[in-house]
Design an enzyme around this catalytic site. Structure first.
Site, PDB file in Angstrom:
ATOM      1  N   ASP A 368       0.840  -1.192   0.000  1.00 28.18           N
ATOM      2  CA  ASP A 368       0.000   0.000   0.000  1.00 28.18           C
ATOM      3  C   ASP A 368       0.875   1.242   0.000  1.00 28.18           C
ATOM      4  OD1 ASP A 368      -2.477  -1.162  -0.037  1.00 28.18           O
ATOM      5  OD2 ASP A 368      -2.625  -1.320   2.126  1.00 28.18           O
ATOM      6  N   ASP A 670      -4.324  -2.950   5.134  1.00 29.11           N
ATOM      7  CA  ASP A 670      -4.812  -2.504   6.433  1.00 29.11           C
ATOM      8  C   ASP A 670      -6.328  -2.477   6.535  1.00 29.11           C
ATOM      9  OD1 ASP A 670      -5.348  -0.416   4.780  1.00 29.11           O
ATOM     10  OD2 ASP A 670      -4.061   1.039   5.787  1.00 29.11           O
ATOM     11  N   ASP A 674      -8.999  -5.385   2.051  1.00 28.25           N
ATOM     12  CA  ASP A 674      -7.724  -6.011   1.686  1.00 28.25           C
ATOM     13  C   ASP A 674      -7.666  -7.479   2.071  1.00 28.25           C
ATOM     14  OD1 ASP A 674      -6.554  -3.704   0.602  1.00 28.25           O
ATOM     15  OD2 ASP A 674      -5.960  -2.987   2.569  1.00 28.25           O
TER      16      ASP A 674
END
Length: 933
Positions: A368, A670, A674
């Site tokens: 990310d 997070d 996801d």
């Protein structure tokens, strides 16, 4: 009695109107509340009974106790006890809306449970509710005792055979040598068996609790098989009757069913030794220590025959125990557990042990941006009104200012707490929301809470990762007209607009050319400064027939403003990315930001360089990636470094493509969305601070500080774990090969094995427990991050390892066979001392060879040894225990005491393993990748 109203509270007074003491007033208030609440409960109970749905148990009477605070607790306890929890549970489990309606809806259920729908329950009521409904936590399963594990371990066939042999040997030993001396030969075997075998058997039993374990090599089935115990890879292998029809002993079936044809069962050496020793014994070719025959046909006592047979069986079974690397699961577990504990200090909490080893093989890291590569501390750096940049709130026209204030205050999940006038307001919400609200409050002087109080929110469309925008339908308290406010990603909002505001409040038309050229240039220019951009657009709508629609308009909106929010990169991220590249691990960034922002951040972090930026396909958008054909995706997947405007499905799709391409993929995430990608990846890494519980549960490792630098630390530790496992395997196989050859040759040639059962089990203890612990404590070195990743296809035992172990095993076999056949003549000793020399030399060779195992390829095996004090301590303990075995525990270990010259000879022979190891490492070995350091 009459009532009067004082300060909005009802106070019950007596007829003489004499003011009541405060304590009496409290009691009357309690009585009034109890009467009112009881009537409410009775009426609700009647309604519930009529609708054949019970929530309250009927009471034969109603008791009112007018007492102080303690009585309040007791009354509340009584009322809550009478709540029918089964009815509520059934309603929730079945999601029965009709049952909820019959109970009066959510508000009525909250009333029955004495819960305020806004403020919840009071802290003072927590203990009472816990007594009635129980604590909101899972019940821990009862822990197993040590004895239960021992009993489970004793179900293993090998242990049962050894225990039977040990008991029989003990009985015959006592009968032959008496109670005082007879227990040594048999009792020592019992100690060794329980001490060594039980540990690995417990590990095997736990594994077989999850999957059906195969006991033989076979073929002709169609199943999914876990071959991690053989190859070290965690992926399941498809076994079928055509392409891959082979099953290996020790692997585990994870899915499917079928039939198998047994072609071989292994353990051949032990069977040969058993057969040969039996033949030699019953043909009279086996002699005792005095040179006398042990078998004289029918003249031999039955007890002597049984004692000899038990000894032969015990020797054969002991060879099986030593030859099979039963200690490998224990060694791997020790290595992973030790590494997991050390990784906690480096901000990495391992949830799944095997993830440590798998991380060492990672070839791709999909990360990310927000919170991992950046600090996740957004701040508004720029504001454009229409096409113009605005420096202060004085440049904003009044009408525009109020619309912007509504868009910020109402279309948000953040809050502002102004409880202390002289203190900076406390702002809560997501990083983006906090940044926008902080900018509105601190820079533009907006009163967010006042705006919320003056407006009514009709409908809210929350932000989601697909649409990348949020909207609100609102109406001012003094107006009938309603407004729609949208806020979100620049491209998404701009596509909805057909007008735009200018500084003086005028609305102008917005055509497609202006969107692409003029506003596109503004967005690109702002993105070059690496901010994340959010747009605002309002739209006024007139109600029809006084009915407000709950659907938000998505077209014909008026573009108002564009804010740029910058999230600075974390310190050390660029260095960490560079370390990954040097280690041959490719880092890909997957983000929801637009392409310009994503490209700028990727360049700043070192994921993308200007040369790659010009390469076609290095930066793509999620919609572009998902619209590729499967063939196009597979062809372009390796070139993609940055994916912008990605959805959770895009992230999952990329992980699937990379795995299909043969990569070992690690993914950071997070959010709840996801979770699919974290589960699909070979290694899922969730964020400990910003990560949701769903993301953490779906991951293998939790990064406690949300920093990409810690991800690189996990990679470093993963390679260390993989390397340490290889070291132990080389060390263990060297011992296995040497012990197997020595006993096999000696048994076939002379009918006697130089290493007794107790001695072999002692060696097994050294290499299984102490050896594993010593080699598992090696720390990561910088050399580990200069090697290419192992990947999926590389074998666990490399050519370099085969070179090292075969050389050492050949040397040990040569030396020990020389001692076996010429030892008595060379040293001028008897049979017992000769066997002790063989045993002592063999053990010391393993001790010195353990130093060689520290470095699988480097010649300097002592580099960094002083940093590993535990390794040196284990070596010292092993040597001390060996001295005790030889010098003091003579009867237990079947040894004889050695003099200084004999000890010196054993040590000199063992020390030669060091120069031999150095010379062997000079032999070149063709290997695609260097597996060790």
């Amino acid at each position: 009695m009459r009532s009067r109203k004082t300060s909005d509270k009802i106070i019950l007074d007596q007829e003489n109107l004499i003011p009541e003491p405060k304590s009496n007033q409290r009691r009357w208030r309690i009585a009034y509340t109890a009467i009112y609440f009881t009537r409410l409960l009775v009426s609700l109970s009647k309604k519930a009974l009529e609708s054949q749905t019970k929530i309250l148990r009927s009471l034969p009477y109603v008791a009112i106790d007018v007492r102080d605070d303690k009585s309040l607790h007791e009354n509340k306890l009584v009322s809550l006890i009478n709540v029918d929890q089964r009815t509520l549970n059934d309603m929730i489990k079945e999601k029965n809306v009709e049952s909820l309606k019959q109970l009066g809806g959510v508000i009525q259920v909250a009333t029955i449970l004495e819960t305020d729908v806004k403020d919840g329950t009071r802290e003072a009521d927590a203990a009472c509710r816990r007594d009635v409904f129980g604590a909101n936590r899972f019940n821990k399963p009862p822990s197993k005792s040590f004895l239960s594990f021992v009993l489970e371990a004793c179900k293993d066939t090998t242990i049962i055979i050894l225990l039977v042999c040990a008991i029989m040997s003990l009985v015959f030993g006592i009968k032959q040598h008496g109670l005082k001396n007879g227990w040594y030969d048999g009792g020592s075997i019992i100690v060794a068996v329980v001490l060594v075998i039980a540990v690995s058997a417990i590990s095997n039993f736990r594994q077989s609790k999850q999957f059906e374990k195969l006991s033989d090599e076979s073929r002709d089935i169609n199943v999914q098989v876990d071959e991690s115990s053989m190859t070290g890879e965690s992926d399941h292998v498809e076994v079928n009757g055509s392409e891959n029809p082979f099953l290996l002993s020790g692997t585990k079936v994870t899915d499917g069913f079928g039939f198998m044809l047994v072609t071989s069962v292994g353990l051949t050496v032990a069977i040969v030794v058993l057969v040969v020793m039996m033949i030699r014994y019953f043909t009279g070719n086996t002699r005792d220590d005095n040179g006398q025959k042990e078998y004289f046909g029918s003249k031999t006592k039955v007890s002597d025959v049984l004692d000899s047979v038990v000894g032969i069986i015990a020797a054969a079974v002991t060879i099986v125990v030593v030859a099979i690397p039963e200690g490998l699961p224990l060694a791997v577990t020790i290595t992973l557990a030790y590494s997991m504990k050390r990784m906690m200090k480096d901000n990495a909490m391992v949830r799944k042990l095997s993830a440590c080893e798998t991380m060492g093989s990672a070839t791709i890291i999909c990360t990310d941006k927000t919170g991992t590569l950046t600090l996740n501390q957004m701040k508004v750096t720029e504001f454009c009104l229409g096409k113009e940049t605005i420096e202060s709130n004085t440049e904003i026209e009044s009408e525009i200012y109020h619309l912007l204030q509504e868009g910020v205050a109402l279309n948000t999940t953040g809050t502002v707490n102004n409880s202390h006038a002289n203190v900076v307001p406390e702002i809560t919400g997501s990083p983006t929301e906090k940044a926008i609200i902080s900018w509105a409050v601190m820079d533009l002087g907006m009163n967010i809470n006042e705006t919320k109080g003056n407006c009514e929110i009709i409908h809210v469309e929350t932000f989601n990762s697909e649409k990348k925008r949020s909207g609100v339908l609102m109406r001012k308290n003094s107006e009938k007209a309603i407004h729609t406010h949208w806020k979100g990603a620049a491209e998404m909002i701009l596509a909805m607009c057909s007008n735009y505001y200018v500084r003086n409040g005028e609305v102008r038309d917005l055509n497609e050319e202006e969107k692409k050229v003029q506003f596109g240039a503004i967005i690109q220019s702002m993105a070059a400064k690496k901010p994340k951009m959010h747009c605002f657009c309002p739209q006024k709508v007139v109600e029809e027939n006084s009915q407000a629609s709950e659907k938000l308009e998505e077209n014909g909106m008026t573009f108002m403003g564009l804010v740029g929010l910058k999230d600075p990169c974390r310190v050390g991220v660029k260095t960490a990315v560079e370390s990954c590249k040097n280690a041959g691990v490719n880092v890909k960034m997957i983000t929801g930001d637009n392409m310009h922002t994503a490209r700028a951040i990727a360049i700043e972090c070192g994921i993308l360089n200007p040369e790659q930026e010009m390469k076609n396909g290095a930066v793509v958008e999620g919609v572009q990636f998902r619209n590729y054909s499967p063939e196009e995706r597979m062809a372009k997947i390796d070139n993609i470094q940055v994916m912008a405007r990605s959805s959770p499905f895009d992230k999952l799709l990329m992980v699937q493509c990379l795995k299909e391409k043969g990569h070992v993929v690690a993914v950071t995430g997070d959010g709840t969305n996801d979770a699919p990608a974290l589960k699909e990846a070979d290694i899922g890494l969730s964020m400990g601070i910003q990560g949701t519980e769903v993301a953490k549960e779906s991951s293998d490792i939790v990064i406690l500080d949300d920093n990409f630098t810690s991800v690189v630390t996990v990679l470093r530790w993963g390679r260390c774990v993989y390397n340490n496992i290889q070291k132990f395997i080389q060390f263990q196989l060297t011992v296995n090969v040497a012990a197997l050859v020595i006993n096999f040759v000696a048994a076939v040639s002379s009918g006697k094995i130089p290493l007794t059962a107790v001695q072999l089990l002692w060696v097994n203890l050294i290499m299984d427990t102490l050896g594993a612990l010593a080699l598992a404590t090696e720390q990561p070195t910088n050399d580990l991050m200069t090697r290419p990743p192992v990947g999926r296809s590389e074998p666990l035992i490399t050519k370099i390892m085969w070179r090292n172990l075969l050389a050492q095993a050949l040397y040990q076999v040569t030396i020990l066979l020389t001692l076996q056949f010429k030892g008595k003549a060379i040293f001028g000793v008897d049979e017992e001392v000769k066997n002790t020399l063989i045993f002592n030399t063999f053990v010391l060779c393993q001790v010195f060879n353990e130093f060689n195992a520290r470095k699988l390829e480097k010649i300097n095996i002592f580099k960094g040894i002083y940093k590993n004090k535990l390794f040196l301590a284990i070596i010292g303990i092993t040597i001390i225990l060996q001295v005790l075995m030889v010098e003091l525990l003579n009867k237990f270990a079947s040894t004889e005491r050695l003099n200084w010259q004999q000890w010196g000879a054993c040590i000199s022979i063992a020390v030669l393993t060091w120069p031999i190891g150095c010379l062997v490492k000079c032999i070149p070995v063709s290997c695609k990748r260097t597996q060790s350091h």
